[in-house]
Structure formats: C-alpha cells, structure tokens
Write a protein that holds these residues in place. Structure first.
Motif, mmCIF file in Angstrom:
data_model
loop_
_atom_site.group_PDB
_atom_site.id
_atom_site.type_symbol
_atom_site.label_atom_id
_atom_site.label_comp_id
_atom_site.label_asym_id
_atom_site.label_seq_id
_atom_site.Cartn_x
_atom_site.Cartn_y
_atom_site.Cartn_z
ATOM 1 N N ASP A 89 0.846 -1.193 0.000
ATOM 2 C CA ASP A 89 0.000 0.000 0.000
ATOM 3 C C ASP A 89 0.882 1.244 0.000
ATOM 4 O O ASP A 89 1.692 1.443 0.912
ATOM 5 N N GLU A 93 -2.119 5.515 -2.297
ATOM 6 C CA GLU A 93 -3.283 4.650 -2.084
ATOM 7 C C GLU A 93 -3.921 4.894 -0.721
ATOM 8 O O GLU A 93 -5.160 4.891 -0.598
ATOM 9 N N GLU A 96 -5.828 8.217 -1.182
ATOM 10 C CA GLU A 96 -7.000 8.062 -2.045
ATOM 11 C C GLU A 96 -8.105 7.251 -1.368
ATOM 12 O O GLU A 96 -9.277 7.631 -1.366
#
Length: 326
Positions: A89, A93, A96
């Motif tokens: 990750d 990410e 978001e």
C-alpha cells in the motif's frame, strides 16, 4: 477569526497565516471553556478520523480519540503494522482510499528522512484534511499546545518574554527534532525572545533556523543560539529543556547516543530553575527521563506546567479538527 479553513491540512503551522493560527487559539480556548462547563459541542457528529501510527503514542492517541468523541465523531486507531503498507500500500493509495472512507486522516510517522514526505504524499492524494500527529520535521499540535499554555500563564501578548528551548540529556532513545523545530518557529511569530540552547553537535535543520530568525525579525522578537546550558536558564520566563538526537551530525543512532553521553550534566534541576525568573514555567512535551533529563523536584515542583501543557493538546487538536473537518 478566519472561517475558510474547511479541508485544510495541518502539517505545520508555518504554512498557516498569523490570522489562521490565531483562529486556532480562539477556537481552542472556547472549546476548553465549553468542556469545563459541560456544554455539549458535537461539531463533528458522524465524522470519522483515521489515525495511523507508525510510532508509539500515549498523549497523542488518547487526546485525538477523546477529542473526536467530544466533538461527536469517531476516531479509528490504525497501527501501521496491522495494515498492508508493508505489503505494498503506497502513500497515494492510503490518501485516495482512506480519504474516501473517512473525513480526516491523522498520521504519526517520525522515521528520519521519511516521515514528513510520507505525510505530504498522503495529503496530496487525499480529498480530506491530513493532520500531522508528528513527523521527522514537525510536531505541530505539540507546539500549538505549548503556545496555548504560554498564553494562559502570561496573556496573549507575549512580546518580550524569553523562551529558552534547550537540549537536555536523556538515555531512553534518540528523540526526533520535531518538538524544538516546531516550537522555535511558532514562538518567534509572537514576538518572543527565543533562545535555542544546545551542544554544538545537536543542531536543527538550517531551513528551520532561517525561518525562526526571519519570524523574529518580522515580529520584533529575537532568536539566538547558545551553547551554555546554565546561561540559557538565566532570566528566562519559559524553560523547555528536552532531549533530541544529533541527527544533523550523524544518522547513526548509536553514534548519536555516544555524543549525547558527553553531556550527561545537562539536566534541568532546582539550581538551574532558580536562575530563571521567579514566575518562570518549566515545560516538557513528555515523556521525560526523570532524574536524567529533569529532576523530580523540577517536573513536580511549583514551576512545572507539564500537565496543563499536556491537557492543551486536547483543546488545540479539537480546534483544528473542528475547523478543518466540517
């Protein structure tokens, strides 16, 4: 007061204007009064704050969780090792995806050369405010709480008051630079005479030093660097002796410890507190290495403001959350 702060990140108060920073304090004092009187202030009802920790915490976790509850919302505690970050990750990410689940993201990541950039990368990708719970550069909410405490003791006009931000010896671990860096840049904005007292190996980042000096010029205060521990206490209104690592000299933590071991006599004790003004206050972000960094007589004595200071973490954090997460 400023009323346009919804959605703003708090990575450092250095990126907020004087009016915006003063708005934080206005709201923090109001929320502290409301809590003292038992007045409900569920300003963030149904809002969710994701709290991601890459580093251990006592005051930060408890105060953010309590603050969100008192504001009517919910705080999620996320220990980074329980996530998929180590499996791929990315910061983008996290920003978001977590930003789509929650209404704010708070992060503590203090790894040297990593933390601040990671938080900024998350913030760039996030549609919701990102709050810095501490990184390798800054500890914004600690500095805000520190200044709130100074205002409580000396009034909102602290021009001409002397604050001694000093290194002190500690044996527990090589602590980040973020507390002294955040405080010297904030206190100089309010016209204080700020001293940075430290051994020569315990420098701060040059960008931070330049900013503190520039702030002092603009505010009518002063900023000076000293290397005499006792002299830093002399005539001070506020003394803030705490440890940090020799990170600007070496990134080897064992070498940093060996350097620090040369200065074991840099301890805040009763003799040194007597060198400060009679009305002076002793401050520390906690935890302190008792009887190594500071004596029991000082941290538990009449000059100590450490518990008021710790409480004010709650109020400034609630203020920023209420202003940015609406």
């Amino acid at each position: 007061m400023q009323t346009h702060l919804t959605g703003r990140d708090m990575i450092t108060p250095d990126e907020w204007t004087d009016d915006e920073v003063n708005t934080i304090f206005e709201v923090a004092f109001d929320l502290k009064r409301k809590r003292a009187l038992g007045e409900p202030h569920a300003l963030l009802r149904d809002k969710v704050l994701a709290m991601m920790f890459f580093f251990s915490s006592t005051r930060t976790r408890v105060s953010f969780e309590a603050g969100m509850a008192q504001l009517g919302g919910h705080a999620q505690f996320i220990e980074s090792r329980t996530t998929q970050i180590s499996h791929g990750d990315t910061a983008k990410e996290i920003g978001e995806i977590v930003g789509r689940y929650c209404d704010g993201i708070a992060i503590r990541q203090v790894d040297w050369g990593v933390g601040n950039q990671y938080i900024r990368d998350v913030a760039q990708a996030s549609r919701v405010p990102v709050l810095n719970m501490q990184d390798d550069w800054y500890h914004p909410f600690q500095a805000l709480a520190d200044m709130m405490t100074v205002f409580e003791r000396f009034g909102r006009d602290v021009r001409g008051k002397t604050l001694n931000m000093s290194w002190a010896y500690a044996s527990s671990y090589q602590k980040p630079l973020s507390v002294p860096q955040s405080l010297i840049t904030l206190a100089t904005r309010f016209g204080m005479n700020v001293r940075l007292t430290r051994p020569p190996e315990f420098k701060l980042m040059p960008e931070i030093m330049d900013l503190a000096a520039d702030n002092a010029r603009k505010s009518g205060g002063s900023f000076e660097v000293m290397d005499d521990f006792d002299a830093g206490f002399a005539g001070a209104d506020v003394v803030y002796p705490k440890s940090w690592g020799a990170t600007m000299t070496t990134t080897d933590m064992e070498e940093s410890k060996r350097i620090g071991d040369q200065y074991k006599d840099w301890i805040a004790d009763e003799r040194r507190m007597e060198m400060a003004l009679d009305h002076s206050i002793y401050m520390h972000c906690l935890p302190a290495d008792r009887n190594i960094e500071v004596t029991d007589g000082v941290i538990d004595g009449r000059h100590s403001a450490v518990y008021d200071e710790a409480e004010n973490r709650l109020h400034v954090q609630k203020a920023v959350m209420a202003l940015t997460m609406r």
